[in-house]
Design an enzyme around this catalytic site. Structure first.
Site, PDB file in Angstrom:
ATOM      1  N   ASP A  95       0.843  -1.200   0.000  1.00 35.69           N
ATOM      2  CA  ASP A  95       0.000   0.000   0.000  1.00 35.69           C
ATOM      3  C   ASP A  95       0.876   1.246   0.000  1.00 35.69           C
ATOM      4  O   ASP A  95       2.076   1.185   0.271  1.00 35.69           O
ATOM      5  CB  ASP A  95      -0.989   0.010   1.172  1.00 35.69           C
TER       6      ASP A  95
ATOM      7  N   ASP B  11       1.278   5.288   1.161  1.00 35.32           N
ATOM      8  CA  ASP B  11       0.870   6.431   1.975  1.00 35.32           C
ATOM      9  C   ASP B  11       1.480   7.683   1.363  1.00 35.32           C
ATOM     10  O   ASP B  11       2.582   7.638   0.802  1.00 35.32           O
ATOM     11  CB  ASP B  11       1.376   6.276   3.412  1.00 35.32           C
TER      12      ASP B  11
ATOM     13  N   ASP C  13       9.051   6.159  13.013  1.00 35.27           N
ATOM     14  CA  ASP C  13       9.760   5.213  13.882  1.00 35.27           C
ATOM     15  C   ASP C  13      11.184   4.895  13.418  1.00 35.27           C
ATOM     16  O   ASP C  13      12.159   5.329  14.021  1.00 35.27           O
ATOM     17  CB  ASP C  13       8.932   3.941  14.128  1.00 35.27           C
TER      18      ASP C  13
HETATM   19  P1  ATP Z   1       3.830  -1.821   6.053  1.00 42.77           P
HETATM   20  O1  ATP Z   1       4.665  -2.152   4.892  1.00 42.77           O
HETATM   21  O2  ATP Z   1       3.618  -2.968   6.938  1.00 42.77           O
HETATM   22  O3  ATP Z   1       2.561  -1.073   5.719  1.00 42.77           O
HETATM   23  P2  ATP Z   1       4.673   0.722   7.038  1.00 42.77           P
HETATM   24  O4  ATP Z   1       6.024   1.185   7.413  1.00 42.77           O
HETATM   25  O5  ATP Z   1       4.063   1.351   5.833  1.00 42.77           O
HETATM   26  O6  ATP Z   1       4.731  -0.831   6.920  1.00 42.77           O
HETATM   27  P3  ATP Z   1       2.364   1.646   8.428  1.00 42.77           P
HETATM   28  O7  ATP Z   1       1.762   1.109   9.680  1.00 42.77           O
HETATM   29  O8  ATP Z   1       1.608   1.563   7.162  1.00 42.77           O
HETATM   30  O9  ATP Z   1       3.762   0.928   8.295  1.00 42.77           O
HETATM   31  O10 ATP Z   1       2.763   3.143   8.748  1.00 42.77           O
HETATM   32  C1  ATP Z   1       3.200   4.053   7.754  1.00 42.77           C
HETATM   33  C2  ATP Z   1       4.329   4.918   8.282  1.00 42.77           C
HETATM   34  O11 ATP Z   1       3.864   5.702   9.380  1.00 42.77           O
HETATM   35  C3  ATP Z   1       5.527   4.162   8.814  1.00 42.77           C
HETATM   36  O12 ATP Z   1       6.420   3.825   7.779  1.00 42.77           O
HETATM   37  C4  ATP Z   1       6.117   5.143   9.792  1.00 42.77           C
HETATM   38  O13 ATP Z   1       6.858   6.130   9.117  1.00 42.77           O
HETATM   39  C5  ATP Z   1       4.891   5.815  10.368  1.00 42.77           C
HETATM   40  N1  ATP Z   1       4.407   5.158  11.592  1.00 42.77           N
HETATM   41  C6  ATP Z   1       3.383   4.275  11.700  1.00 42.77           C
HETATM   42  N2  ATP Z   1       3.195   3.918  12.970  1.00 42.77           N
HETATM   43  C7  ATP Z   1       4.103   4.585  13.698  1.00 42.77           C
HETATM   44  C8  ATP Z   1       4.405   4.649  15.076  1.00 42.77           C
HETATM   45  N3  ATP Z   1       3.740   3.937  15.960  1.00 42.77           N
HETATM   46  N4  ATP Z   1       5.406   5.485  15.462  1.00 42.77           N
HETATM   47  C9  ATP Z   1       6.081   6.223  14.567  1.00 42.77           C
HETATM   48  N5  ATP Z   1       5.852   6.192  13.268  1.00 42.77           N
HETATM   49  C10 ATP Z   1       4.874   5.390  12.823  1.00 42.77           C
HETATM   50 MG    MG Z   2       2.074   1.079   5.036  1.00 41.00          MG
END
Ligand code: ATP
Ligand code: MG
Length: 514
Positions: A75, A77, A175
């Site tokens: 996905d 963002d 994070d």
């Molecule tokens: P995935 O590939 O599993 O979707 P992701 O890194 O995109 O991993 P998401 O949960 O979709 O994870 O979150 C998108 C972004 O938002 C992360 O890459 C990070 O930058 C930020 N993020 C999400 N949750 C947190 C958190 N608890 N603390 C800090 N940053 C966060």
């Molecule tokens: Mg994501």
């Protein structure tokens, strides 16, 4: 102005301290080598629309990480300096969602094929002290920081999560360094404040800032650390030692995190294609226990044939791009409890069906707690479990109506896993597979064959064993043996059956197929 205000709150020197929020680096395509073909058209559409309206807009977070690693992100963002209202006004189908973290969902397509691009406004980085100050200064902040208007009861966290800020702060509140990069599909530039590109190259998962502090700020990051370590382990990624060190001690902080959030994070661990790897990481990092009670159960049972098969199957399905349902996996994980509770009731000579219902209720109470907000999940789990004794009955009308049930497939897949774990005969699962794919006439033949087989078999009825020892296949056999085809028929919702009228030569199910 906003920046100045926040700088003041944070006691930053005028002009801003680059050290605190990282130094902006623009990395060209020749260095990062992202393949533009891996970028989703709809994400490009969103960034382009925002940019054309005069805003900054980038693909951000996990999508950039995956692109850098040559993976196709599941996905996308987008991060922007436009407020949620401004974003919403630019798209035909856009919805502001969330309270704790207000974002916009821009929706493309319809039905099963629809795709959501999540758009979030750059957030300010406020540590606890700064958030408290903003809270105590509500009149000023309402004027100056638009996001605060939406923090209805302004608890520290809600407030902090909706305060808009500049991009460097947005990066700092993320994070891991590899999750904190911004990619502009137009210029193909990656904006990096925290050495994410280098860490990606070195295969290092590094928490931005002081890891212990960041886990304290949001303990869910502990679970995220496990998830990314598992996901990226096959590519050679390791948690940097400073990032890994405080994990165990910080895990006690998870007790203060709302159960619903922990539940969701647990599902992400288990349902994003890396369930077995995540469990291995939990063990490796010393976090096998204590993150969340239900997750403890999963880890405990992950070595049993049945649960291991369910986890492996989930990983395989996600890998193949097939949908997975949390109800199915959780039904597998908690089956040992249901089965044992049921066997105990059968041993007390309770009627099989109500006994199974009661065993299920008990498991929900003990393991899932309040399922009120999870009505559909609980209903689906119950349906999968309640179907199991019905699979034992292959004569009469039951097979015809069972195969027409909306959740038949889930119930059958569950049966198949039970057969793989030697809890029921393979031939039973094979029979149902054949039956589900057969024509009406073939189904009649199959029922006849099952009937003949049943008549030929000498009936052996053993007392069910009340307590299963874990999920060992021997103990697992207790219930199916207690539920002979006849017993299952007895238990087949007696009241309903009385109301049914049987059609000569065929079940009600076969009638409804036409
Ligand atoms: P995935 O590939 O599993 O979707 P992701 O890194 O995109 O991993 P998401 O949960 O979709 O994870 O979150 C998108 C972004 O938002 C992360 O890459 C990070 O930058 C930020 N993020 C999400 N949750 C947190 C958190 N608890 N603390 C800090 N940053 C966060
Ligand atoms: Mg994501």
């Amino acid at each position: 102005m906003i920046k100045k205000f926040i700088d003041k709150l944070l006691g930053k020197p005028a002009g801003g301290s680059k050290a605190r929020f990282g130094r902006r680096t623009e990395v060209p395509a020749s260095v990062h080598r992202i393949d533009p073909n891996l970028v989703d058209e709809r994400a490009i559409n969103v960034t382009r629309t925002l940019q054309q309206a005069g805003f900054e807009a980038y693909i951000v977070g996990g999508a950039v990480r995956d692109l850098l690693l040559g993976l196709r992100p599941k996905d996308f963002d987008v991060a922007t300096d436009a407020t949620p209202e401004q974003v919403k006004n630019l798209f035909r189908r856009a919805f502001i969602i969330g309270r704790r973290f207000r974002i916009v969902h821009v929706v493309y397509g319809r039905g099963r094929e629809h795709e959501v691009i999540e758009v979030s406004t750059f957030r300010a980085y406020l540590d606890n002290a700064a958030a408290e100050q903003v809270k105590g200064n509500e009149r000023t902040s309402k004027r100056q920081l638009e996001g605060i208007q939406h923090a209805v009861d302004s608890s520290g966290r809600v407030l902090r999560d909706n305060v808009w800020g500049p991009q460097d702060e947005d990066a700092t509140r993320r994070d891991f360094t590899v999750n904190a990069m911004y990619y502009d599909p137009e210029t193909q530039i990656v904006v990096d404040y925290h050495g994410g590109i280098q860490d990606a190259k070195k295969h290092t998962l590094r928490m931005i800032g002081d890891p212990a502090t960041r886990y304290r700020e949001d303990p869910v990051r502990i679970i995220r650390a496990v998830r990314f370590a598992a996901k990226l382990n096959p590519l050679g990624f390791k948690l940097e030692s400073k990032t890994a060190k405080p994990l165990v001690e910080a895990a006690t902080l998870l007790a203060d995190v709302p159960q619903s959030r922990l539940f969701d994070e647990m599902l992400k661990l288990l349902q994003t294609g890396h369930a077995l790897a995540s469990i291995a990481q939990l063990k490796h990092l010393g976090l096998a226990k204590g993150i969340y009670p239900l997750l403890d159960v999963v880890v405990e049972r992950a070595d049993s044939d049945f649960v291991k098969a369910a986890l492996a199957d989930t990983d395989r399905r996600v890998g193949e791009g097939k949908p997975v349902a949390p109800s199915f996996l959780l039904a597998c994980v908690l089956w040992a409890d249901v089965r044992d509770g049921w066997a105990a009731r059968l041993a007390r000579k309770e009627h099989p069906y109500p006994a199974l219902q009661d065993a299920i209720d008990e498991v929900f109470d003990a393991r899932i707690g309040d399922v009120s907000g999870r009505g559909k999940l609980a209903a689906d789990m119950r349906e999968i479990w309640m179907m199991q004794p019905r699979f034992e009955k292959r004569v009469g009308a039951t097979p015809f109506s069972l195969v027409e049930q909306a959740r038949f497939r889930a119930g059958f897949d569950f049966l198949r896993l039970r057969a793989d774990a030697q809890e029921v005969e393979d031939t039973l699962a094979d029979w149902w597979q054949e039956f589900s794919m057969a024509s009406d006439a073939e189904r009649e033949d199959l029922v006849q064959a099952a009937k003949a087989e049943q008549q030929a078999k000498p009936r052996v009825r053993r007392a069910p064993r009340p307590e299963g020892e874990g999920a060992a296949p021997r103990a697992a056999k207790a219930v199916p043996e207690a539920m002979s085809e006849e017993t299952a028929a007895e238990g087949d919702a007696p009241k309903k059956r009385r109301r049914r009228r049987r059609k000569p030569g065929g079940g009600e199910g076969s009638g409804s197929v036409e």
